[in-house]
Design an enzyme around this catalytic site. Structure first.
Site, PDB file in Angstrom:
ATOM      1  N   LYS A  17       3.171   6.846   9.672  1.00 61.79           N
ATOM      2  CA  LYS A  17       3.696   7.409   8.354  1.00 61.79           C
ATOM      3  C   LYS A  17       2.736   8.266   7.688  1.00 61.79           C
ATOM      4  O   LYS A  17       3.357   9.028   6.927  1.00 61.79           O
ATOM      5  CB  LYS A  17       3.927   5.915   7.517  1.00 61.79           C
ATOM      6  CG  LYS A  17       4.889   5.002   7.666  1.00 61.79           C
ATOM      7  CD  LYS A  17       5.441   4.169   6.386  1.00 61.79           C
ATOM      8  CE  LYS A  17       3.992   3.265   6.096  1.00 61.79           C
ATOM      9  NZ  LYS A  17       3.407   2.198   7.261  1.00 61.79           N
ATOM     10  N   ARG A  93       7.831  -1.739  -0.520  1.00 59.08           N
ATOM     11  CA  ARG A  93       7.408  -2.617   0.585  1.00 59.08           C
ATOM     12  C   ARG A  93       8.143  -3.920   0.509  1.00 59.08           C
ATOM     13  O   ARG A  93       8.113  -4.827   1.516  1.00 59.08           O
ATOM     14  CB  ARG A  93       6.200  -2.799   0.493  1.00 59.08           C
ATOM     15  CG  ARG A  93       5.162  -2.160   1.486  1.00 59.08           C
ATOM     16  CD  ARG A  93       4.089  -2.676   1.743  1.00 59.08           C
ATOM     17  NE  ARG A  93       2.845  -2.355   2.496  1.00 59.08           N
ATOM     18  CZ  ARG A  93       2.083  -1.329   2.762  1.00 59.08           C
ATOM     19  NH1 ARG A  93       2.163  -0.287   1.917  1.00 59.08           N
ATOM     20  NH2 ARG A  93       1.171  -1.391   3.553  1.00 59.08           N
ATOM     21  N   ARG A 130      -7.525   3.098  15.387  1.00 59.47           N
ATOM     22  CA  ARG A 130      -7.609   3.675  14.315  1.00 59.47           C
ATOM     23  C   ARG A 130      -9.108   3.811  13.983  1.00 59.47           C
ATOM     24  O   ARG A 130      -9.477   2.735  13.508  1.00 59.47           O
ATOM     25  CB  ARG A 130      -6.388   3.620  13.557  1.00 59.47           C
ATOM     26  CG  ARG A 130      -6.326   4.372  12.278  1.00 59.47           C
ATOM     27  CD  ARG A 130      -5.192   4.399  11.448  1.00 59.47           C
ATOM     28  NE  ARG A 130      -4.933   3.001  10.729  1.00 59.47           N
ATOM     29  CZ  ARG A 130      -3.850   2.847  10.011  1.00 59.47           C
ATOM     30  NH1 ARG A 130      -2.791   3.692   9.884  1.00 59.47           N
ATOM     31  NH2 ARG A 130      -3.774   1.787   9.169  1.00 59.47           N
ATOM     32  N   ARG A 162     -10.988   0.777   9.346  1.00 62.29           N
ATOM     33  CA  ARG A 162     -10.619   0.065   8.045  1.00 62.29           C
ATOM     34  C   ARG A 162     -10.689  -1.483   8.121  1.00 62.29           C
ATOM     35  O   ARG A 162     -10.273  -2.022   9.166  1.00 62.29           O
ATOM     36  CB  ARG A 162      -9.053   0.363   7.609  1.00 62.29           C
ATOM     37  CG  ARG A 162      -9.016   1.730   6.753  1.00 62.29           C
ATOM     38  CD  ARG A 162      -7.549   2.013   6.673  1.00 62.29           C
ATOM     39  NE  ARG A 162      -6.446   1.056   6.271  1.00 62.29           N
ATOM     40  CZ  ARG A 162      -5.279   1.447   5.958  1.00 62.29           C
ATOM     41  NH1 ARG A 162      -4.818   2.571   5.961  1.00 62.29           N
ATOM     42  NH2 ARG A 162      -4.335   0.425   5.514  1.00 62.29           N
ATOM     43  N   ARG A 173      -0.396  -8.187   8.403  1.00 59.07           N
ATOM     44  CA  ARG A 173       0.257  -7.117   7.816  1.00 59.07           C
ATOM     45  C   ARG A 173       1.622  -6.846   8.699  1.00 59.07           C
ATOM     46  O   ARG A 173       2.674  -6.561   8.000  1.00 59.07           O
ATOM     47  CB  ARG A 173      -0.640  -5.778   7.850  1.00 59.07           C
ATOM     48  CG  ARG A 173      -1.705  -5.937   6.951  1.00 59.07           C
ATOM     49  CD  ARG A 173      -2.804  -4.829   7.283  1.00 59.07           C
ATOM     50  NE  ARG A 173      -2.362  -3.400   7.023  1.00 59.07           N
ATOM     51  CZ  ARG A 173      -2.765  -2.549   7.680  1.00 59.07           C
ATOM     52  NH1 ARG A 173      -3.661  -2.610   8.799  1.00 59.07           N
ATOM     53  NH2 ARG A 173      -2.518  -1.289   7.490  1.00 59.07           N
TER      54      ARG A 173
HETATM   55  P1  AMP Z   1      -1.430   0.887   3.200  1.00 63.14           P
HETATM   56  O1  AMP Z   1      -2.474   1.855   3.272  1.00 63.14           O
HETATM   57  O2  AMP Z   1      -0.014   1.544   2.888  1.00 63.14           O
HETATM   58  O3  AMP Z   1      -1.260  -0.055   4.567  1.00 63.14           O
HETATM   59  O4  AMP Z   1      -1.788  -0.257   2.165  1.00 63.14           O
HETATM   60  C1  AMP Z   1      -2.917  -0.706   2.205  1.00 63.14           C
HETATM   61  C2  AMP Z   1      -2.944  -2.272   1.656  1.00 63.14           C
HETATM   62  O5  AMP Z   1      -2.694  -1.878   0.065  1.00 63.14           O
HETATM   63  C3  AMP Z   1      -1.754  -2.935   2.016  1.00 63.14           C
HETATM   64  O6  AMP Z   1      -2.108  -4.032   3.074  1.00 63.14           O
HETATM   65  C4  AMP Z   1      -1.498  -3.853   0.487  1.00 63.14           C
HETATM   66  O7  AMP Z   1      -2.382  -4.761   0.409  1.00 63.14           O
HETATM   67  C5  AMP Z   1      -1.815  -2.698  -0.465  1.00 63.14           C
HETATM   68  N1  AMP Z   1      -0.501  -2.108  -0.757  1.00 63.14           N
HETATM   69  C6  AMP Z   1      -0.138  -0.767  -0.733  1.00 63.14           C
HETATM   70  N2  AMP Z   1       1.315  -0.448  -1.083  1.00 63.14           N
HETATM   71  C7  AMP Z   1       1.412  -1.588  -1.469  1.00 63.14           C
HETATM   72  C8  AMP Z   1       3.128  -1.996  -1.865  1.00 63.14           C
HETATM   73  N3  AMP Z   1       3.940  -1.028  -1.900  1.00 63.14           N
HETATM   74  N4  AMP Z   1       3.246  -3.240  -2.325  1.00 63.14           N
HETATM   75  C9  AMP Z   1       2.117  -4.104  -2.237  1.00 63.14           C
HETATM   76  N5  AMP Z   1       0.897  -3.829  -1.526  1.00 63.14           N
HETATM   77  C10 AMP Z   1       0.836  -2.718  -1.353  1.00 63.14           C
END
Ligand code: AMP
Length: 226
Positions: A17, A93, A130, A162, A173
């Site tokens: 993404k 999400r 990653r 990460r 996740r």
């Molecule tokens: P990502 O980089 O998009 O995987 O986001 C990293 C982390 O940020 C996720 O595992 C959540 O803890 C938090 N996060 C990001 N976007 C959202 C969202 N739309 N709703 C809830 N938590 C989020």
């Protein structure tokens, strides 16, 4: 002039993404709005939001819908987004977030939700390998590291794994993705706003497929998005 667009990109963690959103944002000349990047920046700066978010993020848990949508709404209210649109990455999400987003955009509609499809076995392999730059977020992998000693080729930042790409957090996740986020695919399909695109193969091929899907929809809507 390149027309703008209002897009969201769905897909499991590790589906690509982030990479595709950056490319779409360049192609359509619209801001890339990534909730994960915004939250990681808040953690790094040690803001109140960052302090609140860090633990949950490290464990791979989702943050509350209202907190996320408050942050997103204020970003979508800025002039660059108002003028051109956006590529929204990592949000919505949950169905509740999708509903809040639709209400926020009303009377304008989202142009399209693109779902990048990659089998779970493959995203697990990608996530475990990653590595990311702590400063600019550029993506690498153990098989395609930066040129010099885990120093980012783009900005010179440190390239690391990460916290939430470690095995336990990844499992959590993906579990949350299936339970909370996957239902959005049907939600957008029911509104005739979904395009599913295969995320297998080289990033360039995936980008071509995504742009084609967007343009097919744009043509169907008479050459313009709302
Ligand atoms: P990502 O980089 O998009 O995987 O986001 C990293 C982390 O940020 C996720 O595992 C959540 O803890 C938090 N996060 C990001 N976007 C959202 C969202 N739309 N709703 C809830 N938590 C989020």
């Amino acid at each position: 002039m390149v027309p703008g667009a209002r897009l969201i990109v769905l897909g499991k963690q590790g589906a690509g993404k982030g990479t595709q959103c950056v490319r779409l944002s360049h192609h359509y000349v619209v801001p890339h709005v990534s909730t994960g990047d915004m939250l990681r920046a808040a953690v790094k700066q040690g803001t109140a939001l960052g302090l609140k978010a860090k633990d949950q993020m490290d464990r791979g848990e989702l943050l509350g819908d209202d907190l996320i949508m408050g942050m997103v709404a204020s970003r979508l209210d800025e002039s660059d987004v108002r003028a051109r649109g956006f590529v929204l990455d990592g949000c919505p999400r949950t169905v509740a977030q999708a509903e809040q987003l639709a209400a926020f955009l009303n009377p304008v509609e989202l142009d399209m939700a693109v779902d990048i499809e990659v089998p779970t076995a493959q995203v697990l392999r990608r996530l475990a390998a990653r590595r990311v730059c702590v400063d600019c977020g550029a993506n690498y992998s153990v098989s395609s590291p930066p040129l010099i000693n885990w120093t980012c080729d783009v900005c010179g930042g440190e390239v690391i794994q990460r916290e939430d790409d470690r095995e336990e957090a990844i499992t959590r996740r993906l579990e949350l993705y299936e339970r909370q986020t996957a239902p959005l695919i049907d939600w957008y399909r029911a509104r005739d706003q979904l395009a599913a695109v295969s995320g297998i193969g080289a990033p360039d091929s995936v980008t071509r497929r995504v742009i084609k899907a967007i343009e097919v929809r744009r043509d169907r809507k008479g050459g313009r998005f709302t």
